[in-house]
Design a protein around this motif. Structure first.
Motif, short mmCIF file in Angstrom:
data_model
loop_
_atom_site.label_atom_id
_atom_site.label_comp_id
_atom_site.label_asym_id
_atom_site.label_seq_id
_atom_site.Cartn_x
_atom_site.Cartn_y
_atom_site.Cartn_z
N ARG A 100 0.82 -1.22 0.00
CA ARG A 100 0.00 0.00 0.00
C ARG A 100 0.84 1.26 0.00
NH1 ARG A 100 -4.63 -0.95 4.55
NH2 ARG A 100 -5.33 1.03 3.68
N VAL A 101 2.11 1.14 0.41
CA VAL A 101 2.95 2.35 0.51
C VAL A 101 4.31 2.16 -0.17
CG1 VAL A 101 1.84 3.13 2.63
CG2 VAL A 101 3.83 1.63 2.79
N ALA A 102 4.45 1.10 -0.95
CA ALA A 102 5.75 0.82 -1.58
C ALA A 102 6.21 1.98 -2.47
CB ALA A 102 5.68 -0.47 -2.39
N ALA A 159 1.98 21.52 -4.17
CA ALA A 159 2.91 22.64 -4.03
C ALA A 159 2.25 23.87 -3.42
CB ALA A 159 3.51 22.99 -5.39
N SER A 160 0.91 23.92 -3.44
CA SER A 160 0.17 25.03 -2.84
C SER A 160 -0.29 24.71 -1.42
CB SER A 160 -1.05 25.38 -3.71
OG SER A 160 -0.66 25.71 -5.02
N ASN A 161 0.23 23.63 -0.87
CA ASN A 161 -0.12 23.18 0.49
C ASN A 161 -1.58 22.76 0.63
OD1 ASN A 161 2.47 23.50 1.65
ND2 ASN A 161 2.12 25.71 1.87
N GLU A 162 -2.17 22.33 -0.49
CA GLU A 162 -3.53 21.80 -0.46
C GLU A 162 -3.46 20.28 -0.28
OE1 GLU A 162 -6.52 23.31 -0.58
OE2 GLU A 162 -5.56 25.31 -0.61
N LEU A 163 -4.26 19.76 0.64
CA LEU A 163 -4.31 18.32 0.85
C LEU A 163 -4.98 17.67 -0.35
CD1 LEU A 163 -3.85 15.91 2.78
CD2 LEU A 163 -6.15 16.36 3.69
N ARG A 164 -4.28 16.74 -0.99
CA ARG A 164 -4.83 16.11 -2.19
C ARG A 164 -5.11 14.62 -2.03
NH1 ARG A 164 -0.61 13.59 -4.89
NH2 ARG A 164 1.49 14.33 -4.42
N ALA A 165 -4.53 13.96 -1.02
CA ALA A 165 -4.78 12.53 -0.83
C ALA A 165 -4.38 12.12 0.58
CB ALA A 165 -4.01 11.71 -1.85
N LYS A 166 -5.02 11.02 1.03
CA LYS A 166 -4.68 10.43 2.33
C LYS A 166 -4.61 8.92 2.19
CE LYS A 166 -6.88 13.71 5.55
NZ LYS A 166 -7.87 13.80 6.66
N ARG A 167 -3.77 8.32 3.00
CA ARG A 167 -3.73 6.86 3.13
C ARG A 167 -3.55 6.51 4.60
NH1 ARG A 167 0.80 5.01 -1.34
NH2 ARG A 167 0.25 6.52 -2.97
N ALA A 168 -3.89 5.28 4.92
CA ALA A 168 -3.64 4.77 6.27
C ALA A 168 -3.11 3.35 6.17
CB ALA A 168 -4.91 4.81 7.11
N LEU A 169 -2.16 3.01 7.03
CA LEU A 169 -1.56 1.68 7.03
C LEU A 169 -1.62 1.09 8.44
CD1 LEU A 169 0.05 -0.53 5.50
CD2 LEU A 169 2.14 0.63 6.29
N ALA A 218 8.42 14.47 -5.40
CA ALA A 218 9.02 14.83 -6.68
C ALA A 218 8.28 15.96 -7.39
CB ALA A 218 9.09 13.61 -7.58
N ASP A 219 6.97 16.10 -7.10
CA ASP A 219 6.18 17.13 -7.77
C ASP A 219 6.16 18.46 -7.03
OD1 ASP A 219 4.68 16.48 -5.59
OD2 ASP A 219 2.89 15.84 -6.71
N GLY A 220 7.05 18.63 -6.07
CA GLY A 220 7.12 19.88 -5.33
C GLY A 220 6.20 19.94 -4.13
N GLY A 221 5.52 18.86 -3.86
CA GLY A 221 4.61 18.82 -2.72
C GLY A 221 5.29 18.28 -1.48
N LEU A 222 4.46 17.75 -0.59
CA LEU A 222 4.95 17.30 0.71
C LEU A 222 4.17 16.07 1.15
CD1 LEU A 222 7.14 18.58 2.58
CD2 LEU A 222 5.25 19.52 3.93
N LEU A 223 4.90 15.09 1.69
CA LEU A 223 4.29 13.94 2.33
C LEU A 223 4.46 14.09 3.84
CD1 LEU A 223 3.17 11.00 2.59
CD2 LEU A 223 5.52 10.21 2.22
N VAL A 224 3.35 14.05 4.57
CA VAL A 224 3.39 14.14 6.03
C VAL A 224 2.99 12.78 6.59
CG1 VAL A 224 2.45 15.26 8.08
CG2 VAL A 224 2.87 16.60 6.00
N VAL A 225 3.86 12.20 7.42
CA VAL A 225 3.63 10.88 8.01
C VAL A 225 3.46 11.03 9.52
CG1 VAL A 225 4.50 8.53 8.29
CG2 VAL A 225 5.02 9.81 6.20
N SER A 226 2.41 10.42 10.04
CA SER A 226 2.15 10.46 11.48
C SER A 226 1.49 9.14 11.88
CB SER A 226 1.24 11.64 11.83
OG SER A 226 -0.01 11.54 11.15
#
Length: 270
Positions: free
Chosen positions: A22-24, A207-217, A176-184
């Motif tokens: 799911r996160v590979a 890149a505009s700090n808009e949340l575009r997707a979520k996942r949970a593991l 890679a697209d200029g965004g951010l992944l936040v892991v918690s």
């Protein structure tokens, strides 16, 4: 990629592996630790023989070992993680035998290894004592007489401190697209069994700090104490020869060491 054992879902094992498929695709973004790499490279290059890396993931340890000239076989149950590993090997023009198999049901035929390793405390993901026993027996079967297993674990006394159910930030990582992944994530501990349940969250921002997707593991791992681990290892024929408290080979102190870094040896016939 080849297959080297039963699929645990078909073998009736007590616990299914964590679903890293799911996160590979993002695993390498947030798992970047290298504090253990020099330890593994030193031990593997001393081995002067074939090395077996179990629960290898996407190659965080595999790549440095191969770059050091180690004759390496890489094993993991996650097809997604191994696909990413093979991509990394092609990019770097490195060669390794890559096998998809569950450590509990590993079968590599008659091939024997000088050294096996289970990096990143991954052995703790074998939650039940039965699964730990199966894995140890499988490792024993892969090692030559006198061969060694490197197996780091969490120090239960220290690791239990973050199992209070509080949401904690692991970190923020550029994409890679200029965004951010936040892991918690947050963790809870069943004190009677020593099993930790963790729910890990992945939030993707553009890149505009808009949340575009979520996942949970969902994740599970066991806090295995020193006595229990020794019993499981010795029952399989693997004898502890060293226990360190960190990857710098510091003394293991239960009240303060971050890890238990075990070196086990396959018992020689009398």
């Amino acid at each position: 990629m080849e297959l080297g054992g039963e699929d645990p879902r078909e073998a009736g094992s007590s616990d299914a592996p964590i679903d890293y498929d799911r996160v590979a695709d993002v695993y390498d973004l947030y798992v970047t630790s290298d504090l253990d790499i020099s330890f593994y490279v030193e031990e593997a290059t001393k081995a002067r023989g074939k090395v077996l890396e179990l629960m290898c993931g996407t190659g965080r340890v595999s790549v440095p070992l191969l770059e050091a000239g180690v004759d390496l076989t890489c094993v993991d149950v996650s097809a997604g993680m191994l696909t990413r590993l093979e991509e990394r090997l092609r990019e770097r023009k490195l060669n390794a035998r890559v096998v998809r198999a569950d450590i509990r049901h590993l079968d590599l035929g008659k091939e024997e290894f000088e050294l096996a390793l289970v990096p990143f405390h991954s052995f703790c993901e074998l939650v039940s004592p039965r699964d730990q026993e199966l894995a140890m027996k499988a490792v024993f079967g892969c090692l030559r007489e006198g061969g060694r297993l490197l197996c780091p674990l969490h120090n239960p006394a220290i690791r239990a401190g973050s199992t209070d159910g509080a949401l904690r930030l692991n970190g923020s990582f550029p994409t890679a697209d200029g965004g951010l992944l936040v892991v918690s994530g947050f963790e809870t501990l069943d004190e009677s069994s020593g099993v930790v349940d963790r729910l890990q969250f992945y939030e993707f921002f553009d890149a505009s700090n808009e949340l575009r997707a979520k996942r949970a593991l969902p994740m599970r791992f066991a806090l295995i104490d020193r006595i229990s681990f020794t019993e499981v290892a010795e029952a399989a024929g693997l004898v502890p020869v060293a226990l360190y408290g960190d990857y710098g080979r510091g003394e293991y102190l239960e009240e303060s060491s971050p890890f238990m870094v075990w070196i086990l040896e396959k018992a020689k016939h009398p």
